[in-house]
Scaffold this motif. Structure first.
Motif, short mmCIF file in Angstrom:
data_model
loop_
_atom_site.label_atom_id
_atom_site.label_comp_id
_atom_site.label_asym_id
_atom_site.label_seq_id
_atom_site.Cartn_x
_atom_site.Cartn_y
_atom_site.Cartn_z
N UNK A 58 0.82 -1.21 0.00
CA UNK A 58 0.00 0.00 0.00
C UNK A 58 0.85 1.25 0.00
N UNK A 59 0.46 2.22 -0.81
CA UNK A 59 1.17 3.49 -0.92
C UNK A 59 0.25 4.62 -0.46
N UNK A 60 0.79 5.51 0.34
CA UNK A 60 0.05 6.67 0.82
C UNK A 60 0.78 7.93 0.39
N UNK A 61 0.05 9.03 0.39
CA UNK A 61 0.67 10.34 0.20
C UNK A 61 0.85 10.95 1.57
N UNK A 77 -7.02 15.88 -0.13
CA UNK A 77 -7.22 14.59 -0.79
C UNK A 77 -6.56 14.56 -2.17
N UNK A 78 -6.66 15.64 -2.94
CA UNK A 78 -6.06 15.62 -4.28
C UNK A 78 -4.54 15.48 -4.22
N UNK A 79 -3.90 16.12 -3.24
CA UNK A 79 -2.45 15.99 -3.08
C UNK A 79 -2.07 14.58 -2.63
N UNK A 80 -2.84 14.03 -1.71
CA UNK A 80 -2.55 12.68 -1.23
C UNK A 80 -2.68 11.65 -2.34
N UNK A 81 -3.75 11.74 -3.12
CA UNK A 81 -3.97 10.79 -4.21
C UNK A 81 -2.85 10.93 -5.25
N UNK A 82 -2.50 12.16 -5.61
CA UNK A 82 -1.43 12.38 -6.58
C UNK A 82 -0.10 11.82 -6.09
N UNK A 83 0.21 12.06 -4.83
CA UNK A 83 1.47 11.54 -4.28
C UNK A 83 1.47 10.02 -4.21
N UNK A 84 0.36 9.45 -3.75
CA UNK A 84 0.28 7.99 -3.64
C UNK A 84 0.41 7.35 -5.02
N UNK A 107 -12.44 9.37 -7.26
CA UNK A 107 -12.66 8.73 -8.55
C UNK A 107 -12.25 9.65 -9.71
N UNK A 108 -12.53 10.94 -9.61
CA UNK A 108 -12.14 11.87 -10.66
C UNK A 108 -10.62 11.98 -10.77
N UNK A 109 -9.94 11.99 -9.64
CA UNK A 109 -8.47 12.03 -9.65
C UNK A 109 -7.90 10.73 -10.21
N UNK A 154 -11.38 3.15 9.29
CA UNK A 154 -11.39 4.12 10.39
C UNK A 154 -10.11 4.95 10.43
N UNK A 155 -9.01 4.40 9.95
CA UNK A 155 -7.75 5.12 9.99
C UNK A 155 -6.69 4.40 9.18
N UNK A 156 -5.63 5.14 8.85
CA UNK A 156 -4.50 4.60 8.09
C UNK A 156 -3.20 5.04 8.76
N UNK A 157 -2.10 4.34 8.49
CA UNK A 157 -0.82 4.73 9.08
C UNK A 157 -0.45 6.17 8.74
N UNK A 158 0.23 6.81 9.65
CA UNK A 158 0.74 8.18 9.51
C UNK A 158 -0.37 9.19 9.20
N UNK A 159 -1.58 8.89 9.66
CA UNK A 159 -2.73 9.80 9.53
C UNK A 159 -3.12 10.09 8.08
N UNK A 160 -2.75 9.18 7.17
CA UNK A 160 -3.13 9.34 5.77
C UNK A 160 -4.63 9.19 5.62
#
Length: 128
Positions: free
Chosen positions: A42-45, A50-57, A92-94, A112-118
């Protein structure tokens, strides 16, 4: 008393150096190959919009696929974990900016949550 050792590693992403702390003894690989397939962890941003996180991931997914000799057009399935399913349409649009028809199969799971508060984590399986 146990001590945790952290190393600050420069990571090149979209032409800019980001610094991320990584434990020296991570319990997973970025990817593994088996039976002609590439399985990404799994990859996180970095937490943010949200748009920055999705782009980074997805940028990290692209870099790992490239290093493994694959690409987005060879992805067969995607798993997405979102901490807020109310952001599904926005995600979905991203997502459609990275994957083209025919889209890979996909599962999206609210968590409910992801590592490093992603807020988003993405993993894929791709053909080598």
């Amino acid at each position: 008393m146990s001590r945790k050792l952290f190393i600050t590693l420069p990571v090149l992403l979209f032409g800019s150096a980001l610094f991320a702390q990584k434990k020296t003894a991570m319990a997973f690989s970025d990817y593994r190959e088996a039976g002609g397939l590439i399985y990404l962890s799994g990859q996180t941003g970095m937490p943010g919009q949200i748009n920055q996180e999705v782009s980074r991931a997805l940028g990290k997914v692209r870099a790992i696929l490239t290093s493994a000799g694959s690409s987005f057009d060879k992805v067969v399935t995607v798993q997405v974990y979102l901490t807020d399913l109310g952001r599904y349409e926005e995600f979905n649009e991203l997502y459609k900016q990275y994957f083209m028809v025919p889209f890979p199969s996909r599962t999206c799971i609210g968590v409910a949550g992801l590592p490093q508060h992603a807020h988003v984590e993405i993993t894929v399986k791709a053909i080598k």
